[in-house]
Design a protein around this motif. Structure first.
Motif, mmCIF file in Angstrom:
data_model
loop_
_atom_site.group_PDB
_atom_site.id
_atom_site.type_symbol
_atom_site.label_atom_id
_atom_site.label_comp_id
_atom_site.label_asym_id
_atom_site.label_seq_id
_atom_site.Cartn_x
_atom_site.Cartn_y
_atom_site.Cartn_z
ATOM 1 N N ASN A 1 -2.493 0.441 8.176
ATOM 2 C CA ASN A 1 -2.947 1.787 8.143
ATOM 3 C C ASN A 1 -2.608 2.383 6.633
ATOM 4 O O ASN A 1 -1.525 3.169 6.314
ATOM 5 C CB ASN A 1 -2.594 2.797 9.162
ATOM 6 C CG ASN A 1 -2.927 2.480 10.523
ATOM 7 O OD1 ASN A 1 -3.933 2.839 10.683
ATOM 8 N ND2 ASN A 1 -2.214 1.471 11.170
ATOM 9 N N PRO A 2 -3.265 1.831 5.455
ATOM 10 C CA PRO A 2 -2.733 2.342 4.067
ATOM 11 C C PRO A 2 -2.818 3.797 3.669
ATOM 12 O O PRO A 2 -2.006 4.241 2.912
ATOM 13 C CB PRO A 2 -3.998 1.623 3.350
ATOM 14 C CG PRO A 2 -5.063 1.237 4.278
ATOM 15 C CD PRO A 2 -4.686 1.105 5.520
ATOM 16 N N VAL A 3 -3.663 4.646 4.421
ATOM 17 C CA VAL A 3 -3.350 5.894 4.116
ATOM 18 C C VAL A 3 -2.076 6.554 4.658
ATOM 19 O O VAL A 3 -1.613 7.206 4.076
ATOM 20 C CB VAL A 3 -4.749 6.691 4.716
ATOM 21 C CG1 VAL A 3 -4.660 8.207 4.910
ATOM 22 C CG2 VAL A 3 -6.025 6.261 4.386
ATOM 23 N N GLU A 4 -1.843 6.020 5.700
ATOM 24 C CA GLU A 4 -0.231 6.528 6.207
ATOM 25 C C GLU A 4 0.672 5.923 5.392
ATOM 26 O O GLU A 4 1.896 6.617 4.910
ATOM 27 C CB GLU A 4 -0.076 6.009 7.482
ATOM 28 C CG GLU A 4 -1.111 6.595 8.598
ATOM 29 C CD GLU A 4 -0.506 8.038 9.131
ATOM 30 O OE1 GLU A 4 0.889 8.194 8.950
ATOM 31 O OE2 GLU A 4 -1.136 8.704 9.782
ATOM 32 N N THR B 1 0.736 -1.079 0.039
ATOM 33 C CA THR B 1 -0.198 -0.005 -0.061
ATOM 34 C C THR B 1 0.860 1.294 -0.074
ATOM 35 O O THR B 1 0.209 2.268 -0.162
ATOM 36 C CB THR B 1 -0.965 0.157 1.279
ATOM 37 O OG1 THR B 1 -0.225 0.047 2.408
ATOM 38 C CG2 THR B 1 -2.156 -0.973 0.984
ATOM 39 N N GLU C 1 4.045 8.626 -1.331
ATOM 40 C CA GLU C 1 3.981 10.026 -1.949
ATOM 41 C C GLU C 1 5.053 11.040 -1.621
ATOM 42 O O GLU C 1 5.802 11.844 -2.463
ATOM 43 C CB GLU C 1 2.692 10.775 -1.665
ATOM 44 C CG GLU C 1 1.744 9.976 -2.656
ATOM 45 C CD GLU C 1 0.163 10.479 -2.304
ATOM 46 O OE1 GLU C 1 0.216 11.412 -1.183
ATOM 47 O OE2 GLU C 1 -0.853 9.895 -2.869
ATOM 48 N N LYS D 1 0.595 5.292 1.893
ATOM 49 C CA LYS D 1 0.269 6.002 0.791
ATOM 50 C C LYS D 1 1.141 7.355 0.905
ATOM 51 O O LYS D 1 1.737 7.864 -0.043
ATOM 52 C CB LYS D 1 -1.265 6.367 0.400
ATOM 53 C CG LYS D 1 -1.164 6.742 -0.840
ATOM 54 C CD LYS D 1 -2.707 6.642 -1.553
ATOM 55 C CE LYS D 1 -3.313 7.198 -2.619
ATOM 56 N NZ LYS D 1 -2.681 8.080 -3.634
ATOM 57 N N LYS D 2 0.826 8.018 2.078
ATOM 58 C CA LYS D 2 1.366 9.557 2.412
ATOM 59 C C LYS D 2 2.812 9.239 2.138
ATOM 60 O O LYS D 2 3.424 10.153 1.877
ATOM 61 C CB LYS D 2 0.846 9.922 3.841
ATOM 62 C CG LYS D 2 1.429 11.299 4.430
ATOM 63 C CD LYS D 2 0.802 11.365 5.501
ATOM 64 C CE LYS D 2 1.306 12.691 6.262
ATOM 65 N NZ LYS D 2 0.759 12.863 7.707
ATOM 66 N N TYR D 3 3.557 8.214 3.034
ATOM 67 C CA TYR D 3 4.741 8.240 2.924
ATOM 68 C C TYR D 3 5.374 7.811 1.555
ATOM 69 O O TYR D 3 6.353 8.307 1.226
ATOM 70 C CB TYR D 3 4.956 6.763 3.924
ATOM 71 C CG TYR D 3 6.553 6.648 4.060
ATOM 72 C CD1 TYR D 3 7.506 7.793 3.985
ATOM 73 C CD2 TYR D 3 7.033 5.125 4.413
ATOM 74 C CE1 TYR D 3 9.028 7.413 4.447
ATOM 75 C CE2 TYR D 3 8.436 5.047 4.479
ATOM 76 C CZ TYR D 3 9.327 6.248 4.627
ATOM 77 O OH TYR D 3 10.662 5.747 4.852
#
Length: 176
Positions: free
Chosen positions: A125-128, A45, A134, A130-132
């Motif tokens: 925590n896929p949102v975290e 992710t 990016e 993805k943020k990393y």
């Protein structure tokens, strides 16, 4: 000079880890307790990562790892000793075109839990994650030939995620 190259996540990284795992298990057969694929290449992710496979090996006695330095050199790994982290043995592979980073710690080292918790937290925590991923892309574009600046640029987020991961893991262990 090492360039910062970021690629889209691929299943090939898991295959590369599995191949290397077999080789390393044979090398450290008398010392190994456990072995893990860690780092960004182990987290689908995340979306993007440097194409370098991070491997963590847990051993019975960290001092004995030094006895394998010649064998590791033959496999293309460069023995770097602790390389800034007390109680670790570090072996990069691939010189300027790195393919693997091997981190070895003795059973009981707090660093083992930190690495595993970081990975598990990002998997859950896929949102975290993805943020990393990016951030990695943006920093690589900003500093393609300045690897040190790339590393410095992501350190604050890495620290924040590590803190969250530690708290998250602590709550999980407490509630189990």
């Amino acid at each position: 000079m090492r360039k910062t190259k970021i690629l889209a996540w691929t299943e090939d990284w898991g295959k590369s880890y599995s191949q290397e795992e077999k080789i390393l298990k044979e090398v450290f057969i008398d010392e190994i307790v456990d072995i893990f694929h860690i780092g960004s290449t182990s987290i689908p992710t995340i979306g993007y990562a440097k194409p370098i496979i991070d491997i963590l090996i847990v051993v019975k006695d960290i001092e004995n790892v030094d006895l394998y330095n010649n064998e590791m050199l033959e496999l293309g790994y460069e023995p770097k000793g602790e390389n800034g982290i007390v109680g670790r043995r570090y072996f990069p592979k691939g010189k300027d075109n790195r393919t693997h980073h091997l981190h070895i710690f003795q059973v009981g080292s707090e660093h083992i839990k930190t690495h595993i918790d970081f990975k598990e937290y990002l998997l859950k925590n896929p949102v975290e994650a993805k943020k990393y991923g990016e951030l990695k892309i943006n920093l690589a574009k900003q500093f393609p030939n300045e690897h040190h600046n790339y590393q410095d640029g992501k350190q604050q987020l890495v620290n924040e995620i590590a803190d969250k991961a530690k708290k998250w893991a602590s709550r999980r262990r407490f509630s189990s």
